[in-house]
Design a protein around this motif. Structure first.
Motif, mmCIF file in Angstrom:
data_model
loop_
_atom_site.group_PDB
_atom_site.id
_atom_site.type_symbol
_atom_site.label_atom_id
_atom_site.label_comp_id
_atom_site.label_asym_id
_atom_site.label_seq_id
_atom_site.Cartn_x
_atom_site.Cartn_y
_atom_site.Cartn_z
ATOM 1 N N GLY A 194 0.819 -1.209 0.000
ATOM 2 C CA GLY A 194 0.000 0.000 0.000
ATOM 3 C C GLY A 194 0.849 1.253 0.000
ATOM 4 O O GLY A 194 0.536 2.244 -0.660
ATOM 5 N N LYS A 195 1.980 1.196 0.721
ATOM 6 C CA LYS A 195 2.882 2.343 0.770
ATOM 7 C C LYS A 195 3.569 2.572 -0.564
ATOM 8 O O LYS A 195 3.736 3.700 -1.030
ATOM 9 N N GLU A 196 3.965 1.467 -1.212
ATOM 10 C CA GLU A 196 4.649 1.579 -2.506
ATOM 11 C C GLU A 196 3.713 2.084 -3.594
ATOM 12 O O GLU A 196 4.115 2.827 -4.486
ATOM 13 N N ASP A 201 -6.293 6.664 1.246
ATOM 14 C CA ASP A 201 -6.968 5.849 2.248
ATOM 15 C C ASP A 201 -8.177 5.156 1.632
ATOM 16 O O ASP A 201 -8.925 5.749 0.856
ATOM 17 N N SER A 202 -8.345 3.889 1.980
ATOM 18 C CA SER A 202 -9.475 3.117 1.442
ATOM 19 C C SER A 202 -10.069 2.258 2.541
ATOM 20 O O SER A 202 -9.426 1.990 3.556
ATOM 21 N N THR A 203 -11.286 1.835 2.312
ATOM 22 C CA THR A 203 -11.992 0.983 3.269
ATOM 23 C C THR A 203 -12.231 -0.382 2.657
ATOM 24 O O THR A 203 -12.686 -0.492 1.518
ATOM 25 N N LEU A 204 -11.900 -1.434 3.417
ATOM 26 C CA LEU A 204 -12.080 -2.809 2.949
ATOM 27 C C LEU A 204 -12.966 -3.560 3.922
ATOM 28 O O LEU A 204 -12.945 -3.292 5.130
ATOM 29 N N PHE A 209 -10.017 -7.686 3.028
ATOM 30 C CA PHE A 209 -8.704 -7.524 3.658
ATOM 31 C C PHE A 209 -7.982 -8.856 3.788
ATOM 32 O O PHE A 209 -6.779 -8.966 3.507
ATOM 33 N N ARG A 210 -8.691 -9.889 4.203
ATOM 34 C CA ARG A 210 -8.079 -11.202 4.370
ATOM 35 C C ARG A 210 -7.604 -11.764 3.039
ATOM 36 O O ARG A 210 -6.543 -12.381 2.964
ATOM 37 N N LEU A 211 -8.376 -11.553 1.990
ATOM 38 C CA LEU A 211 -7.979 -12.046 0.668
ATOM 39 C C LEU A 211 -6.754 -11.296 0.144
ATOM 40 O O LEU A 211 -5.807 -11.907 -0.358
#
Length: 237
Positions: A194-196, A201-204, A209-211
């Protein structure tokens, strides 16, 4: 303890002090300590708690006093200072006999906190002031912020613990620790990606998120229950 800002922090710090007190009680008698003999027996010097404000007689007197009349938190703190007794543990000791208990949202709505305080709402009348704040409070109780460095540090601590006690650990315990280490690695890789990508900002959802973090094959509920039951937090300190 005075610097702690939450119930959990106070509990942990106080428990650490109690553990230190137990170690002092179990330690060997100093060579220069005098012995007192009476009727052919050795009288041991009175043991002292690591916390000077935690004493059973003071807590009992404090409890008897506050059960007579409802007091606010500032008054309880003042009474504790005057009696040189821990007002926090003395207040907890009076909960079972109290008819009226005033507690913060977090202590009421979080099951783990209620259990640690030995508070039961069964058969009780619950009055919630400023109830429109409940949704926000529930959100805060079940939310936390973690950084990539947190997962890296946790993985290092777990790896050292696993290496040191690998032969002593039962297969089941070893498996859970290895799973937690896998979770730490995959979570920190997920945050690194995510940093790269420099995404906003996003919502999962939990499943998304687990996938995306490749942790969908690990039962997080079992891992969390093991982490708490095994007391890993204290063992890794």
């Amino acid at each position: 303890v005075k610097c702690c800002h939450s119930t959990s922090q106070i509990n942990e710090k106080c428990l650490d002090l109690h553990e230190k007190g137990k170690k002092k009680k179990g330690s060997a008698r100093p060579k220069n300590q005098a012995r007192t003999f009476f009727a052919g027996e050795t009288l041991k010097a009175p043991s002292s708690s690591a916390c000077p404000y935690y004493n059973k007689s003071g807590i009992k007197r404090f409890k008897d006093m506050i059960l007579c009349e409802a007091e606010n938190i500032e008054a309880l703190a003042s009474i504790g200072k005057e009696m040189e007794t821990c007002s926090y543990y003395a207040s907890r000791a009076s909960l079972k006999e109290a008819e009226l208990i005033a507690i913060p949202y977090t202590s009421l709505l979080h099951q783990g906190t209620r259990q640690s305080l030995d508070i039961s709402v069964e058969g009780a009348i619950v009055i919630i002031d400023e109830a429109h704040n409940i949704a926000t409070t529930m959100n805060d109780i079940n939310s936390t912020s973690v950084r990539r460095i947190d997962f890296i540090k946790s993985h290092t601590l777990l790896a050292n613990y696993h290496k040191r006690y690998a032969r002593k650990l039962k297969p089941k315990n070893r498996l859970y620790i290895e799973q937690i280490m896998i979770l730490c690695r995959r979570f920190q890789k997920f945050l690194q990606k995510g940093k790269e990508n420099s995404k906003k900002d996003s919502t999962l959802t939990c499943e998304e998120f687990r996938l995306q973090s490749s942790t969908d094959q690990i039962n997080l509920f079992k891992v969390c229950n093991y982490f708490v039951a095994a007391g890993l937090k204290k063992k890794l300190k």
